[in-house]
Write a protein that holds these residues in place. Structure first.
Motif, PDB file in Angstrom:
ATOM      1  N   LEU A  49     -38.605 -84.982  44.836  1.00 34.52           N
ATOM      2  CA  LEU A  49     -39.742 -84.342  44.176  1.00 34.52           C
ATOM      3  C   LEU A  49     -39.303 -83.012  43.576  1.00 34.52           C
ATOM      4  CD1 LEU A  49     -42.783 -84.366  43.604  1.00 34.52           C
ATOM      5  CD2 LEU A  49     -43.129 -83.283  45.820  1.00 34.52           C
ATOM      6  N   ILE A  50     -39.149 -82.969  42.258  1.00 34.23           N
ATOM      7  CA  ILE A  50     -38.685 -81.741  41.609  1.00 34.23           C
ATOM      8  C   ILE A  50     -39.595 -81.347  40.461  1.00 34.23           C
ATOM      9  CG2 ILE A  50     -36.270 -82.060  42.218  1.00 34.23           C
ATOM     10  CD1 ILE A  50     -35.766 -83.211  39.462  1.00 34.23           C
ATOM     11  N   ASP A  51     -40.811 -81.865  40.433  1.00 32.61           N
ATOM     12  CA  ASP A  51     -41.703 -81.548  39.323  1.00 32.61           C
ATOM     13  C   ASP A  51     -42.362 -80.187  39.491  1.00 32.61           C
ATOM     14  OD1 ASP A  51     -41.191 -84.062  38.132  1.00 32.61           O
ATOM     15  OD2 ASP A  51     -43.173 -83.934  37.228  1.00 32.61           O
ATOM     16  N   GLU A  52     -43.257 -79.888  38.559  1.00 32.22           N
ATOM     17  CA  GLU A  52     -43.882 -78.576  38.524  1.00 32.22           C
ATOM     18  C   GLU A  52     -44.741 -78.305  39.755  1.00 32.22           C
ATOM     19  OE1 GLU A  52     -42.789 -76.935  36.266  1.00 32.22           O
ATOM     20  OE2 GLU A  52     -42.363 -78.203  34.556  1.00 32.22           O
ATOM     21  N   ASP A  53     -44.832 -77.045  40.116  1.00 29.44           N
ATOM     22  CA  ASP A  53     -45.723 -76.623  41.187  1.00 29.44           C
ATOM     23  C   ASP A  53     -47.168 -76.857  40.731  1.00 29.44           C
ATOM     24  OD1 ASP A  53     -47.135 -75.429  43.165  1.00 29.44           O
ATOM     25  OD2 ASP A  53     -46.282 -73.428  42.917  1.00 29.44           O
ATOM     26  N   PRO A  54     -47.961 -77.680  41.447  1.00 31.46           N
ATOM     27  CA  PRO A  54     -49.345 -77.952  41.016  1.00 31.46           C
ATOM     28  C   PRO A  54     -50.183 -76.686  40.892  1.00 31.46           C
ATOM     29  CG  PRO A  54     -48.664 -79.492  42.732  1.00 31.46           C
ATOM     30  CD  PRO A  54     -47.585 -78.452  42.634  1.00 31.46           C
ATOM     31  N   VAL A  55     -49.892 -75.680  41.740  1.00 31.68           N
ATOM     32  CA  VAL A  55     -50.656 -74.434  41.652  1.00 31.68           C
ATOM     33  C   VAL A  55     -50.404 -73.758  40.310  1.00 31.68           C
ATOM     34  CG1 VAL A  55     -50.990 -72.160  42.662  1.00 31.68           C
ATOM     35  CG2 VAL A  55     -50.632 -74.146  44.142  1.00 31.68           C
ATOM     36  N   PHE A  56     -49.130 -73.764  39.867  1.00 37.40           N
ATOM     37  CA  PHE A  56     -48.814 -73.168  38.570  1.00 37.40           C
ATOM     38  C   PHE A  56     -49.495 -73.941  37.441  1.00 37.40           C
ATOM     39  CE2 PHE A  56     -46.180 -73.458  34.750  1.00 37.40           C
ATOM     40  CZ  PHE A  56     -46.187 -72.138  34.342  1.00 37.40           C
ATOM     41  N   LEU A  78     -38.460 -94.672  55.272  1.00 39.31           N
ATOM     42  CA  LEU A  78     -39.001 -94.034  54.080  1.00 39.31           C
ATOM     43  C   LEU A  78     -40.086 -93.034  54.413  1.00 39.31           C
ATOM     44  CD1 LEU A  78     -37.369 -96.310  52.700  1.00 39.31           C
ATOM     45  CD2 LEU A  78     -38.994 -96.109  50.844  1.00 39.31           C
ATOM     46  N   SER A  79     -40.754 -93.223  55.548  1.00 40.87           N
ATOM     47  CA  SER A  79     -41.726 -92.226  55.980  1.00 40.87           C
ATOM     48  C   SER A  79     -41.030 -90.891  56.241  1.00 40.87           C
ATOM     49  CB  SER A  79     -42.447 -92.701  57.234  1.00 40.87           C
ATOM     50  OG  SER A  79     -43.284 -91.698  57.759  1.00 40.87           O
ATOM     51  N   TYR A  80     -39.814 -90.937  56.784  1.00 41.74           N
ATOM     52  CA  TYR A  80     -39.077 -89.703  57.035  1.00 41.74           C
ATOM     53  C   TYR A  80     -38.747 -89.002  55.725  1.00 41.74           C
ATOM     54  CZ  TYR A  80     -35.757 -86.399  58.986  1.00 41.74           C
ATOM     55  OH  TYR A  80     -35.119 -85.240  59.349  1.00 41.74           O
ATOM     56  N   ILE A  81     -38.342 -89.771  54.724  1.00 38.95           N
ATOM     57  CA  ILE A  81     -38.000 -89.171  53.436  1.00 38.95           C
ATOM     58  C   ILE A  81     -39.239 -88.568  52.786  1.00 38.95           C
ATOM     59  CG2 ILE A  81     -37.064 -89.624  51.142  1.00 38.95           C
ATOM     60  CD1 ILE A  81     -35.045 -89.633  53.459  1.00 38.95           C
ATOM     61  N   CYS A  82     -40.404 -89.212  52.952  1.00 39.12           N
ATOM     62  CA  CYS A  82     -41.646 -88.639  52.425  1.00 39.12           C
ATOM     63  C   CYS A  82     -41.899 -87.276  53.061  1.00 39.12           C
ATOM     64  CB  CYS A  82     -42.822 -89.569  52.701  1.00 39.12           C
ATOM     65  SG  CYS A  82     -42.771 -91.131  51.798  1.00 39.12           S
ATOM     66  N   LYS A  83     -41.693 -87.194  54.367  1.00 38.51           N
ATOM     67  CA  LYS A  83     -41.892 -85.919  55.056  1.00 38.51           C
ATOM     68  C   LYS A  83     -40.884 -84.883  54.572  1.00 38.51           C
ATOM     69  CE  LYS A  83     -43.805 -88.057  59.218  1.00 38.51           C
ATOM     70  NZ  LYS A  83     -43.577 -88.376  60.653  1.00 38.51           N
ATOM     71  N   TYR A  84     -39.653 -85.317  54.309  1.00 33.44           N
ATOM     72  CA  TYR A  84     -38.644 -84.401  53.772  1.00 33.44           C
ATOM     73  C   TYR A  84     -39.116 -83.820  52.447  1.00 33.44           C
ATOM     74  CZ  TYR A  84     -34.337 -82.755  51.579  1.00 33.44           C
ATOM     75  OH  TYR A  84     -33.400 -81.981  50.936  1.00 33.44           O
ATOM     76  N   ASP A  85     -39.584 -84.703  51.560  1.00 32.97           N
ATOM     77  CA  ASP A  85     -40.059 -84.228  50.248  1.00 32.97           C
ATOM     78  C   ASP A  85     -41.216 -83.263  50.410  1.00 32.97           C
ATOM     79  OD1 ASP A  85     -38.251 -85.316  48.561  1.00 32.97           O
ATOM     80  OD2 ASP A  85     -39.471 -87.019  47.957  1.00 32.97           O
ATOM     81  N   ASP A  86     -42.149 -83.600  51.300  1.00 30.16           N
ATOM     82  CA  ASP A  86     -43.305 -82.727  51.505  1.00 30.16           C
ATOM     83  C   ASP A  86     -42.870 -81.351  51.993  1.00 30.16           C
ATOM     84  OD1 ASP A  86     -44.910 -84.774  50.740  1.00 30.16           O
ATOM     85  OD2 ASP A  86     -45.488 -85.379  52.759  1.00 30.16           O
ATOM     86  N   LYS A  87     -41.839 -81.309  52.833  1.00 25.98           N
ATOM     87  CA  LYS A  87     -41.431 -80.043  53.438  1.00 25.98           C
ATOM     88  C   LYS A  87     -40.488 -79.249  52.547  1.00 25.98           C
ATOM     89  CE  LYS A  87     -39.226 -78.119  57.586  1.00 25.98           C
ATOM     90  NZ  LYS A  87     -38.669 -78.427  58.918  1.00 25.98           N
ATOM     91  N   TYR A  88     -39.437 -79.911  52.028  1.00 31.53           N
ATOM     92  CA  TYR A  88     -38.369 -79.183  51.360  1.00 31.53           C
ATOM     93  C   TYR A  88     -38.562 -79.030  49.859  1.00 31.53           C
ATOM     94  CZ  TYR A  88     -35.743 -79.358  55.701  1.00 31.53           C
ATOM     95  OH  TYR A  88     -35.347 -79.192  57.002  1.00 31.53           O
ATOM     96  N   SER A  89     -39.378 -79.896  49.240  1.00 33.63           N
ATOM     97  CA  SER A  89     -39.569 -79.750  47.800  1.00 33.63           C
ATOM     98  C   SER A  89     -40.259 -78.436  47.458  1.00 33.63           C
ATOM     99  CB  SER A  89     -40.379 -80.930  47.252  1.00 33.63           C
ATOM    100  OG  SER A  89     -41.684 -80.934  47.795  1.00 33.63           O
TER     101      SER A  89
END
Length: 527
Positions: free
Chosen positions: A262-269, A451-462
């Motif tokens: 997940l490298i897209d734009e910050d939704p807040v921005f 894949l659930s672990y990778i989802c959590k990785y994206d949620d945390k580190y992206s």
């Protein structure tokens, strides 16, 4: 101005929906495992909107058929879908697919994954970062930046405010840009402003004017060689060095995932920026794929694909997306042969041809299959069509060809998996908070867990990807790669003895790294 801001806010949900759709190849939505409703509220990629429902439904292999032509008034309803004809079964048997299942042992894996070297308890954030970006790489950036500045001024005129950059200044330059991953502010120059994102202690290390000069001339490779044809020649040496650092510092576990982080734009921005800022934004001209260890989140390998270009891997040389994604998978797994890794893939990569090719190389796979997104060549048609009457939740059908198993599993929708890594006779379960255990083949349980672990990785580190967004493609790739290096450094830190001395969070680790790059005194994190 208020009207423009409102338009941007209205567009934000649509952009988020587009992001969700882009991640269908990785994420299993809550609906896949029957978790829709109140229990799914914590999933950021789940939505009750119509657009989201239609996106997540695509993963269930076209559970809802497209409507046919309108029926004439009084005409009888169309007959239900008939079961597969005997001729079809004979064709599938002739192609090697059989409903007779046999047990098979999992691929042997005796390697012990994890860091390859033991870091001392006193190791700093900089020590972990420099496992991937050592001083010799930074010194090369210094040389190339000074060379580019000299050549630029010879061509366009002298710049009296320029002085050759030093190694200490290059480290500070990196530190300033990395700091945007902590502050989540896209403008690095806000450090020297008097606004909310200003930071007086960081601003004292280097003046804003000096930072802007280094930013103007910054280069990893100053000039193209006569033999260079690759579009990323300005950043490829850094990517190669980074890959060497990843290989030398970490041994992955047996289970790994191919996906786009997940490298897209910050939704807040996106929700708060003005119309003018959105118009200035340029669409990325590349896609970034990774091979990632599913037990730790460590990114093992990076592959950057340019969306424009006439080379052998350019889009104009490829027939369709499955062919493109197959090429991406081969590139990411070129160093994985003979190691009995198990690779999890999304629908865009999953194909019988690719999995059979990987099996000959000692690489095993487990992938989610979609009749719309996957290359279904060689797969039995009877397993790709849905029966007229939905089966009970948890029921499944399996056909086998050699070591390859094609699984059709039902849970509020038909979900298909292709694997040669797990025995088709071994059973697993999907555990739900409200519904208890739902039976499934072992491959389905493994796919969901990893894949659930990778989802959590994206949620945390992206959230900690560098927010600085340059216009040049090679610079965008460079800063994304640096972001991955910092995340990998933190993962190694958490696996080391140094983590037990001072338990830094990801944000604290980033703050610490920035201060060390800027050469500031040792200071405890503020959070």
């Amino acid at each position: 101005m208020a009207e423009g801001g409102g338009g941007a806010r209205r567009r934000a949900p649509a952009l988020l929906e587009a992001a969700r759709a882009r991640y269908e190849s990785l994420h299993i939505s809550d609906d896949v495992f029957g978790e829709s409703g109140p229990d799914s509220g914590g999933n950021p990629f789940y939505s009750t909107s119509a657009a989201s429902r239609s996106s997540s439904a695509a993963s269930s292999d076209d559970e809802h058929e497209r409507p046919g032509p309108p029926r004439a008034p009084g005409a009888p309803p169309p007959p239900p879908c008939a079961p597969a004809a005997p001729e079809l079964e004979e064709d599938e048997t002739g192609a090697g697919w059989s409903a007779a299942l046999r047990d098979r042992p999992p691929p042997r894996f005796e390697d012990t994954g994890g860091p390859t070297r033991r870091m001392p308890p006193s190791a700093s954030a900089m020590d972990f970062f420099q496992l991937f970006v050592p001083d010799n790489v930074l010194k090369n950036m210094v040389v190339q930046t000074n060379m580019y500045a000299k050549k630029f001024q010879e061509r366009f005129g002298s710049d009296g405010a320029w002085a050759e950059v030093t190694l200490a200044e290059m480290k500070a330059f990196l530190g300033y840009v990395i700091s945007t991953s902590i502050s989540h502010c896209e403008s690095v120059l806000s450090i020297w402003s008097g606004g909310f994102y200003s930071n007086r202690s960081l601003a004292q290390v280097m003046s804003q004017a000096r930072f802007e000069k280094i930013l103007k001339y910054f280069h990893v490779v100053a000039f193209r060689s006569s033999q260079t044809t690759h579009g990323l020649y300005k950043v490829q040496p850094f990517l190669d060095s980074l890959q060497s650092g990843f290989d030398a510092a970490f041994r992955p576990s047996q289970t790994q995932v191919l996906h786009e982080p997940l490298i897209d734009e910050d939704p807040v921005f996106i929700a708060t920026c003005t119309e003018r800022e959105l118009r200035k934004r340029k669409k990325r001209k590349f896609s970034l794929w990774v091979r990632q260890c599913s037990s730790t989140g460590f990114i093992i390998q990076i592959y950057v694909h340019l969306k424009e270009g006439g080379g052998p891997d350019g889009l104009d040389a490829l027939k369709n997306k499955p062919q493109l994604h197959g090429m991406v998978a081969r590139s990411l797994c070129r160093n994985a042969a003979g190691k009995n890794y198990i690779i999890f893939t999304g629908p865009s990569i999953t194909s019988l041809t690719l999995f059979e090719e990987f099996e000959k190389q000692g690489i095993y796979c487990c992938g989610l299959l979609s009749s719309r997104k996957s290359d279904c060549t060689g797969l039995p048609l009877s397993m790709l069509t849905n029966p007229a009457t939905p089966p009970a939740r948890g029921q499944h059908r399996i056909k086998m060809k050699g070591n390859m198993s094609l699984i059709c599993w039902y849970n509020k929708g038909h979900f298909r998996f292709l694997t040669n890594a797990y025995s088709p006779v071994q059973q697993g379960v999907i555990i739900k908070r409200k519904r208890g255990e739902i039976p499934c083949p072992l491959a389905v349980e493994a796919f969901a867990a990893h894949l659930s672990y990778i989802c959590k990785y994206d949620d945390k580190y992206s959230k900690y990807f560098i927010s600085h967004k340059p216009n040049k493609t090679w610079q965008q790739v460079f800063w994304f790669a640096v972001s991955i290096a910092v995340n990998n450094a933190y993962i190694l830190y958490k696996m080391s003895d140094a983590y037990h001395v001072k338990r830094y969070s990801r944000a604290q680790f980033g703050e610490r790294l920035v201060r060390e790059l800027l050469g500031l005194e040792d200071a405890s994190p503020t959070h």
